[in-house]
Design a protein around this motif. Structure first.
Motif, PDB file in Angstrom:
ATOM      1  N   ALA A   1       0.834  -1.210   0.000  1.00 42.24           N
ATOM      2  CA  ALA A   1       0.000   0.000   0.000  1.00 42.24           C
ATOM      3  C   ALA A   1       0.866   1.256   0.000  1.00 42.24           C
ATOM      4  CB  ALA A   1      -0.925   0.003   1.207  1.00 42.24           C
ATOM      5  N   VAL A   2       1.927   1.234   0.759  1.00 41.90           N
ATOM      6  CA  VAL A   2       2.828   2.388   0.816  1.00 41.90           C
ATOM      7  C   VAL A   2       3.537   2.554  -0.520  1.00 41.90           C
ATOM      8  CG1 VAL A   2       4.904   3.322   1.917  1.00 41.90           C
ATOM      9  CG2 VAL A   2       3.130   2.257   3.315  1.00 41.90           C
ATOM     10  N   ASN A   3       3.999   1.448  -1.100  1.00 45.49           N
ATOM     11  CA  ASN A   3       4.664   1.518  -2.401  1.00 45.49           C
ATOM     12  C   ASN A   3       3.735   2.073  -3.470  1.00 45.49           C
ATOM     13  OD1 ASN A   3       6.901   0.395  -1.198  1.00 45.49           O
ATOM     14  ND2 ASN A   3       6.579  -1.641  -2.037  1.00 45.49           N
ATOM     15  N   MET A   4       2.481   1.609  -3.455  1.00 41.28           N
ATOM     16  CA  MET A   4       1.521   2.078  -4.453  1.00 41.28           C
ATOM     17  C   MET A   4       1.228   3.566  -4.273  1.00 41.28           C
ATOM     18  SD  MET A   4      -1.089  -1.128  -4.580  1.00 41.28           S
ATOM     19  CE  MET A   4      -1.715  -0.966  -6.235  1.00 41.28           C
ATOM     20  N   ALA A   5       0.981   3.975  -3.045  1.00 42.72           N
ATOM     21  CA  ALA A   5       0.681   5.385  -2.786  1.00 42.72           C
ATOM     22  C   ALA A   5       1.863   6.267  -3.164  1.00 42.72           C
ATOM     23  CB  ALA A   5       0.318   5.579  -1.313  1.00 42.72           C
ATOM     24  N   THR A   6       3.051   5.832  -2.813  1.00 42.55           N
ATOM     25  CA  THR A   6       4.250   6.617  -3.118  1.00 42.55           C
ATOM     26  C   THR A   6       4.428   6.767  -4.622  1.00 42.55           C
ATOM     27  OG1 THR A   6       5.285   5.813  -1.080  1.00 42.55           O
ATOM     28  CG2 THR A   6       6.734   6.788  -2.725  1.00 42.55           C
ATOM     29  N   TYR A   7       4.278   5.673  -5.346  1.00 46.36           N
ATOM     30  CA  TYR A   7       4.467   5.730  -6.790  1.00 46.36           C
ATOM     31  C   TYR A   7       3.401   6.591  -7.467  1.00 46.36           C
ATOM     32  CZ  TYR A   7       4.652   4.448 -11.673  1.00 46.36           C
ATOM     33  OH  TYR A   7       4.719   4.510 -13.042  1.00 46.36           O
ATOM     34  N   ILE A   8       2.146   6.333  -7.145  1.00 39.93           N
ATOM     35  CA  ILE A   8       1.066   7.089  -7.786  1.00 39.93           C
ATOM     36  C   ILE A   8       1.168   8.564  -7.429  1.00 39.93           C
ATOM     37  CG2 ILE A   8      -1.438   7.384  -7.875  1.00 39.93           C
ATOM     38  CD1 ILE A   8      -1.533   4.249  -7.488  1.00 39.93           C
ATOM     39  N   GLY A   9       1.493   8.861  -6.175  1.00 41.64           N
ATOM     40  CA  GLY A   9       1.696  10.250  -5.773  1.00 41.64           C
ATOM     41  C   GLY A   9       2.833  10.897  -6.527  1.00 41.64           C
ATOM     42  N   SER A  10       3.904  10.136  -6.740  1.00 45.23           N
ATOM     43  CA  SER A  10       5.060  10.657  -7.469  1.00 45.23           C
ATOM     44  C   SER A  10       4.723  10.945  -8.923  1.00 45.23           C
ATOM     45  CB  SER A  10       6.200   9.639  -7.393  1.00 45.23           C
ATOM     46  OG  SER A  10       7.276  10.028  -8.188  1.00 45.23           O
ATOM     47  N   VAL A  11       3.989  10.031  -9.546  1.00 48.86           N
ATOM     48  CA  VAL A  11       3.599  10.212 -10.953  1.00 48.86           C
ATOM     49  C   VAL A  11       2.691  11.433 -11.104  1.00 48.86           C
ATOM     50  CG1 VAL A  11       2.220   9.197 -12.817  1.00 48.86           C
ATOM     51  CG2 VAL A  11       3.882   7.799 -11.600  1.00 48.86           C
ATOM     52  N   GLN A  12       1.809  11.641 -10.150  1.00 51.21           N
ATOM     53  CA  GLN A  12       0.821  12.711 -10.271  1.00 51.21           C
ATOM     54  C   GLN A  12       1.296  14.050  -9.715  1.00 51.21           C
ATOM     55  OE1 GLN A  12      -2.007  12.398 -12.066  1.00 51.21           O
ATOM     56  NE2 GLN A  12      -1.027  10.443 -12.505  1.00 51.21           N
ATOM     57  N   GLY A  13       2.151  14.025  -8.710  1.00 49.25           N
ATOM     58  CA  GLY A  13       2.527  15.289  -8.078  1.00 49.25           C
ATOM     59  C   GLY A  13       3.987  15.417  -7.705  1.00 49.25           C
ATOM     60  N   GLY A  14       4.832  14.596  -8.300  1.00 44.23           N
ATOM     61  CA  GLY A  14       6.252  14.688  -8.009  1.00 44.23           C
ATOM     62  C   GLY A  14       6.586  14.226  -6.601  1.00 44.23           C
ATOM     63  N   LEU A  15       7.699  14.708  -6.081  1.00 44.86           N
ATOM     64  CA  LEU A  15       8.156  14.319  -4.745  1.00 44.86           C
ATOM     65  C   LEU A  15       7.131  14.677  -3.676  1.00 44.86           C
ATOM     66  CD1 LEU A  15      10.371  13.219  -2.875  1.00 44.86           C
ATOM     67  CD2 LEU A  15      11.338  15.515  -2.806  1.00 44.86           C
ATOM     68  N   PHE A  16       6.588  15.888  -3.742  1.00 43.65           N
ATOM     69  CA  PHE A  16       5.601  16.306  -2.746  1.00 43.65           C
ATOM     70  C   PHE A  16       4.338  15.453  -2.857  1.00 43.65           C
ATOM     71  CE2 PHE A  16       2.420  19.310  -0.936  1.00 43.65           C
ATOM     72  CZ  PHE A  16       2.942  19.340   0.351  1.00 43.65           C
ATOM     73  N   GLY A  17       3.941  15.096  -4.063  1.00 45.28           N
ATOM     74  CA  GLY A  17       2.782  14.233  -4.270  1.00 45.28           C
ATOM     75  C   GLY A  17       2.990  12.859  -3.653  1.00 45.28           C
ATOM     76  N   SER A  18       4.205  12.322  -3.791  1.00 44.73           N
ATOM     77  CA  SER A  18       4.481  11.010  -3.203  1.00 44.73           C
ATOM     78  C   SER A  18       4.439  11.074  -1.680  1.00 44.73           C
ATOM     79  CB  SER A  18       5.824  10.466  -3.685  1.00 44.73           C
ATOM     80  OG  SER A  18       6.896  11.239  -3.210  1.00 44.73           O
ATOM     81  N   ILE A  19       4.933  12.153  -1.116  1.00 40.30           N
ATOM     82  CA  ILE A  19       4.897  12.316   0.343  1.00 40.30           C
ATOM     83  C   ILE A  19       3.460  12.438   0.822  1.00 40.30           C
ATOM     84  CG2 ILE A  19       5.500  13.880   2.237  1.00 40.30           C
ATOM     85  CD1 ILE A  19       8.115  14.500   0.627  1.00 40.30           C
ATOM     86  N   ILE A  20       2.665  13.232   0.127  1.00 41.93           N
ATOM     87  CA  ILE A  20       1.262  13.459   0.507  1.00 41.93           C
ATOM     88  C   ILE A  20       0.453  12.172   0.410  1.00 41.93           C
ATOM     89  CG2 ILE A  20      -0.864  14.617  -0.256  1.00 41.93           C
ATOM     90  CD1 ILE A  20       0.964  16.425   1.330  1.00 41.93           C
ATOM     91  N   ALA A  21       0.591  11.438  -0.703  1.00 43.04           N
ATOM     92  CA  ALA A  21      -0.165  10.196  -0.889  1.00 43.04           C
ATOM     93  C   ALA A  21       0.246   9.149   0.149  1.00 43.04           C
ATOM     94  CB  ALA A  21       0.036   9.660  -2.303  1.00 43.04           C
ATOM     95  N   THR A  22       1.540   9.036   0.410  1.00 42.98           N
ATOM     96  CA  THR A  22       2.029   8.082   1.403  1.00 42.98           C
ATOM     97  C   THR A  22       1.524   8.442   2.790  1.00 42.98           C
ATOM     98  OG1 THR A  22       3.998   7.702   0.069  1.00 42.98           O
ATOM     99  CG2 THR A  22       4.097   6.997   2.369  1.00 42.98           C
ATOM    100  N   LEU A  23       1.578   9.710   3.117  1.00 42.26           N
ATOM    101  CA  LEU A  23       1.055  10.170   4.406  1.00 42.26           C
ATOM    102  C   LEU A  23      -0.438   9.864   4.506  1.00 42.26           C
ATOM    103  CD1 LEU A  23       1.721  11.656   7.046  1.00 42.26           C
ATOM    104  CD2 LEU A  23       1.166  13.790   5.879  1.00 42.26           C
TER     105      LEU A  23
END
Length: 188
Positions: free
Chosen positions: A58-80
């Motif tokens: 779940a963390v890997n998926m959120a991090t990746y999808i967040g990264s694809v959609q919003g860059g580094l900050f997106g990956s942090i936000i989705a993972t959080l």
């Protein structure tokens, strides 16, 4: 706006999914396809990548999808977003654990959600298997014989190692063997 969407959607997934990362896969799939963040083929391919990398799926998926959609900050936000509900729930449970264990309503609640957890995990496994053999619809079944052979070989190896040697095969070894078999089959 994308950061809010990422956080909110992954927070909902983290909040309403019991049973761990595998139970989250159908919910993540629905959200990802709804917003067009990944197409279905990319989503299923990415599950394989998530399984091959360290960390919870779940963390890997959120991090990746967040990264694809919003860059580094997106990956942090989705993972959080995906981990925060579990963190809050665990803190609450730990503080009131003694009372919860003795509460019959909580016990009934836990008994009630177990079948859903099993159903979500099973449905994910079935969907991944069907995708692996190129099953697209009930009207159009294209079997990928190479994938089926690799699946049967790995399943048989795992089963025999447990029954004959009374040992489980290492998951990393299974992934490595599967990858090597995939390359060999592709070359042949």
């Amino acid at each position: 706006m994308i950061y809010f969407k990422l956080f909110f959607e992954f927070f909902k997934i983290g909040l309403f999914t019991f049973g761990g990362g595998y139970a989250m896969i159908p919910l993540v799939k629905d959200v990802v396809l709804k917003y067009g963040w990944l197409n279905e083929d990319m989503f299923y391919d990415f599950i394989g990548v998530c399984e091959s990398t360290p960390g919870p799926i779940a963390v890997n998926m959120a991090t990746y999808i967040g990264s694809v959609q919003g860059g580094l900050f997106g990956s942090i936000i989705a993972t959080l977003g995906v981990v925060l509900p579990s963190f809050i729930i665990i803190i609450l449970i730990v503080t009131i654990m003694k009372k919860l264990i003795q509460n019959k309503h909580f016990t009934y609640f836990m008994k009630g959600i177990k079948p859903v957890i099993i159903a979500l995990i099973l449905s994910t496994g079935i969907l991944l298997f069907l995708k692996c053999i190129n099953h697209n619809s009930l009207n159009n079944i294209n079997f990928d014989i190479d994938s089926i052979i690799i699946f049967l070989f790995i399943s048989l190896s795992y089963f025999l190692s447990q029954k004959l040697f009374n040992k489980k095969m290492n998951s990393i070894l299974l992934i490595a063997i599967s990858g090597i078999l995939g390359i060999i089959v592709c070359i042949i």
